[in-house]
Write a protein that holds these residues in place. Structure first.
Motif, PDB file in Angstrom:
ATOM      1  N   UNK A  59      23.841 -30.759  45.839  1.00 25.35           N
ATOM      2  CA  UNK A  59      22.375 -30.805  45.950  1.00 25.35           C
ATOM      3  C   UNK A  59      21.821 -29.389  46.020  1.00 25.35           C
ATOM      4  N   UNK A  60      20.714 -29.171  45.300  1.00 25.74           N
ATOM      5  CA  UNK A  60      20.130 -27.844  45.174  1.00 25.74           C
ATOM      6  C   UNK A  60      18.645 -27.892  45.488  1.00 25.74           C
ATOM      7  N   UNK A  61      18.206 -27.025  46.389  1.00 28.63           N
ATOM      8  CA  UNK A  61      16.775 -26.882  46.652  1.00 28.63           C
ATOM      9  C   UNK A  61      16.190 -25.871  45.681  1.00 28.63           C
ATOM     10  N   UNK A  62      14.972 -26.146  45.228  1.00 28.88           N
ATOM     11  CA  UNK A  62      14.278 -25.277  44.293  1.00 28.88           C
ATOM     12  C   UNK A  62      12.917 -24.933  44.872  1.00 28.88           C
ATOM     13  N   UNK A  63      12.213 -24.011  44.229  1.00 30.08           N
ATOM     14  CA  UNK A  63      10.916 -23.580  44.729  1.00 30.08           C
ATOM     15  C   UNK A  63       9.855 -24.674  44.623  1.00 30.08           C
ATOM     16  N   UNK A  64       9.834 -25.386  43.493  1.00 29.66           N
ATOM     17  CA  UNK A  64       8.884 -26.497  43.340  1.00 29.66           C
ATOM     18  C   UNK A  64       9.339 -27.437  42.236  1.00 29.66           C
ATOM     19  N   UNK A  65       8.856 -28.693  42.336  1.00 36.14           N
ATOM     20  CA  UNK A  65       9.120 -29.716  41.323  1.00 36.14           C
ATOM     21  C   UNK A  65       7.792 -30.382  41.016  1.00 36.14           C
ATOM     22  N   UNK A  87      17.719 -32.300  50.934  1.00 34.45           N
ATOM     23  CA  UNK A  87      18.259 -31.245  50.077  1.00 34.45           C
ATOM     24  C   UNK A  87      18.450 -31.783  48.658  1.00 34.45           C
ATOM     25  N   UNK A  88      17.759 -31.173  47.699  1.00 33.48           N
ATOM     26  CA  UNK A  88      17.867 -31.567  46.300  1.00 33.48           C
ATOM     27  C   UNK A  88      17.199 -32.876  45.936  1.00 33.48           C
TER      28      UNK A  88
END
Length: 141
Positions: A59-65, A87-88
Motif C-alpha cells: 500500500x502506497x500513500x500519495x499526495x492526492x487522488x 494506507x493506500x
C-alpha cells in the motif's frame, strides 16, 4: 528522397518516444479502481474506492487522488478529490446522473507529478437524476 527518409525516420522516433513517455504510468504507482466494471444505481450516492500500491504490491500513500467520471459523448461530469481512509486506500461518495456507460479517470499526484489512469468504467442503472444532469463536483458543492 534521402532527406525525406531521414525526416520520416526522425519523425517516427519522436512519435515513439513521445507516445511511450506519456501513455505509460510509472511502474512504481499501481492504481486499482475497485468499482471497475460494476453496475451502480442512480438512486443514491455511491462510495467509490481506489487502492494504490507500489511496484512491490505494498500500500502506497500519495499526495492526492482525484476522480472524474462522465458518460461517453455527454456532458454530465461527476468529480471530486478522494479522501484517504487507510494506507493506500482512498474513497469518495458521488452520485450518477443517468443510466448508461460511464468512463472513470483517476488522477494521482505522487512526488509532485500527476498521473492520469484512464482505463476504468462503470455502468449506471436507474432513473435520471435531474439535479446532477449538469454535473457535480464534490469539491465545489
Amino acid at each position: 528522397m534521402r532527406k525525406f527518409n531521414l525526416f520520416m525516420t526522425f519523425f517516427i522516433m519522436v512519435m515513439v518516444v513521445t507516445g511511450c513517455s506519456t501513455s505509460n504510468p510509472p511502474a512504481e504507482v499501481q492504481v486499482t479502481f475497485l468499482d471497475d466494471g460494476q453496475t451502480i444505481s442512480t438512486n443514491d450516492f455511491h462510495t467509490y474506492t481506489v487502492q494504490i500500491k507500489n511496484k512491490d504490491g505494498l500500500a502506497l500513500d500519495v499526495e492526492s487522488v482525484y476522480m472524474f467520471m462522465n458518460m461517453k459523448m455527454m456532458n454530465h461530469p461527476i468529480e471530486g478529490t478522494m479522501n484517504k481512509v487507510d494506507t493506500g486506500l482512498y474513497e469518495i461518495d458521488l452520485p450518477l446522473a443517468m443510466s448508461g456507460d460511464w468512463y472513470v479517470d483517476v488522477s494521482v499526484t505522487y512526488k509532485g507529478e500527476t498521473i492520469v489512469y484512464e482505463d476504468f468504467s462503470i455502468t449506471a442503472e436507474g432513473p435520471k437524476q435531474m439535479e446532477w444532469m449538469k454535473g457535480f463536483n464534490k469539491d465545489h458543492k
